[in-house]
Design a protein around this motif. Structure first.
Motif, short mmCIF file in Angstrom:
data_model
loop_
_atom_site.label_atom_id
_atom_site.label_comp_id
_atom_site.label_asym_id
_atom_site.label_seq_id
_atom_site.Cartn_x
_atom_site.Cartn_y
_atom_site.Cartn_z
N ARG A 127 0.85 -1.18 0.00
CA ARG A 127 0.00 0.00 0.00
C ARG A 127 0.89 1.24 0.00
O ARG A 127 1.94 1.26 0.64
CB ARG A 127 -0.92 0.05 1.23
N GLY A 128 0.45 2.26 -0.71
CA GLY A 128 1.23 3.49 -0.77
C GLY A 128 0.37 4.73 -0.65
O GLY A 128 -0.83 4.70 -0.98
N ARG A 129 0.95 5.79 -0.17
CA ARG A 129 0.25 7.06 -0.08
C ARG A 129 0.16 7.69 -1.47
O ARG A 129 0.86 7.30 -2.40
CB ARG A 129 0.97 8.00 0.89
N LYS A 130 -0.70 8.69 -1.60
CA LYS A 130 -0.96 9.29 -2.91
C LYS A 130 0.27 9.98 -3.48
O LYS A 130 0.34 10.23 -4.69
CB LYS A 130 -2.10 10.29 -2.80
N THR A 131 1.27 10.25 -2.64
CA THR A 131 2.45 11.00 -3.10
C THR A 131 3.49 10.13 -3.80
O THR A 131 4.39 10.66 -4.45
CB THR A 131 3.13 11.68 -1.90
N ILE A 132 3.39 8.79 -3.69
CA ILE A 132 4.44 7.97 -4.29
C ILE A 132 4.30 7.93 -5.81
O ILE A 132 3.20 7.95 -6.36
CB ILE A 132 4.45 6.53 -3.72
N SER A 133 5.44 7.89 -6.48
CA SER A 133 5.46 7.92 -7.95
C SER A 133 5.73 6.55 -8.56
O SER A 133 5.59 6.37 -9.77
CB SER A 133 6.52 8.91 -8.44
N VAL A 134 6.12 5.58 -7.75
CA VAL A 134 6.44 4.24 -8.25
C VAL A 134 5.18 3.37 -8.22
O VAL A 134 4.56 3.21 -7.16
CB VAL A 134 7.54 3.59 -7.39
#
Length: 319
Positions: free
Chosen positions: A263-270
């Motif tokens: 899971r990732g936050r909306k700011t990650i680009s990968v």
């Protein structure tokens, strides 16, 4: 309605016109979540002679919705496929997530996941990778929804799989508004079943995983990993409210495989779906999902190795 949705609706309508009286098994992915079971429930309303069947148990959040709405389902292993005209697959297009489907005649697939995890095909394919949930696709391709319970279920699927609209689009809000009106419910009522309270056991499992958490900081990203005996997706979801990226793995003894949720936050680009796919394939498994919510499974995989490889792959893709 977008050109894509218009095209998909026409394709589904043509299939429905020829097959609405046939007897299909409508099957969501393994450990079906709210989006998966609500999509199957919506599709079952269009094929009255068909049944919903699961490859295994529901996940905990889906159980609450199923009990509330009285959704009936069978176990796929209990069915005789010679008595059915084929299988409709909902919310996946990967055999890894419905292993028994390899022995069935898959006639239609409805899915919103990225193609890089796809190894299943069917004569009729309803794919919309831009849709944040499978429920949104189903709500827009099946005949007009008048049933309150079906509208409620699909609304829950949309809210659950968008994580309260973190990855929603304009059509998402339009579709949800119509479903809420038809369901004669409030958004807060739908939210209660889209994000049900964790059980005590699940809460304990998540807290134990938090105690085992390790993290690293790379390029202003806080990347957390943990191993758990269960509830890897719940743990990853809660961790990602704090850190930028969470990878949580567990080993499933009965299935003989390692499962990992990312899971990732909306700011990650990968894109996490690409990370999961690359790592899983390199270890003899499969993976995929969405850019901010993905997963993988690796037969006989070691959770520690899987987590290490995921972190390395993620770091290697940071630009």
């Amino acid at each position: 309605m977008s050109n894509t949705l218009i095209s998909l609706k026409k394709k589904f309508s043509a299939f429905l016109a020829k097959n609405k009286n046939k007897k299909f098994v409508i099957c969501p992915h393994s450990k079906a979540d709210i989006d998966a079971i609500s999509s199957a429930y919506g599709l079952a309303s269009a094929f009255k002679n068909s049944v919903i069947a699961l490859p295994d148990d529901l996940n905990e959040s889906a159980k609450t919705l199923v009990k509330y709405l009285g959704i009936r389902y069978e176990l796929l292993s209990d069915l005789d496929k010679s008595k059915f005209d084929g299988m409709i697959v909902a919310d996946t297009s990967a055999y890894t997530l419905i292993k028994p489907a390899k022995d069935w005649n898959v006639v239609t697939i409805i899915d919103h996941h990225k193609a890089n995890g796809r190894d299943m095909s069917a004569p009729t394919e309803i794919f919309d990778e831009m849709s944040p949930s499978c429920a949104e696709i189903v709500a827009n391709i099946i005949p007009k929804i008048n049933d309150e319970k079906i509208a409620f279920a699909l609304a829950c699927g949309i809210v659950a799989d968008t994580a309260r609209f973190k990855n929603g689009r304009e059509k998402t809000f339009e579709t949800l508004a119509k479903l809420i009106k038809t369901s004669k419910s409030t958004y807060l009522e739908i939210l209660d079943y889209s994000e049900p309270e964790l059980t005590v056991d699940a809460k304990v499992a998540v807290m134990r995983a938090f105690k085992r958490m390790t993290y690293t900081v790379v390029a202003n990203y806080v990347i957390a990993t943990s191993e758990t005996g269960s509830n890897e997706s719940d743990t990853a979801a809660h961790l990602s409210n704090i850190v930028d990226v969470a990878f949580v793995a567990s080993y499933k003894e009965m299935e003989g495989e390692c499962r990992m949720s990312a899971r990732g936050r909306k700011t990650i680009s990968v894109p996490l779906n690409e990370v999961c796919k690359t790592v899983a394939v390199s270890l003899g498994g499969n993976g995929g999902g969405h850019a901010k919510a993905a997963g993988l499974s690796v037969p006989k995989g070691d959770p520690g190795i899987v987590l290490k490889r995921c972190v390395e792959e993620f770091i290697g893709r940071i630009r």
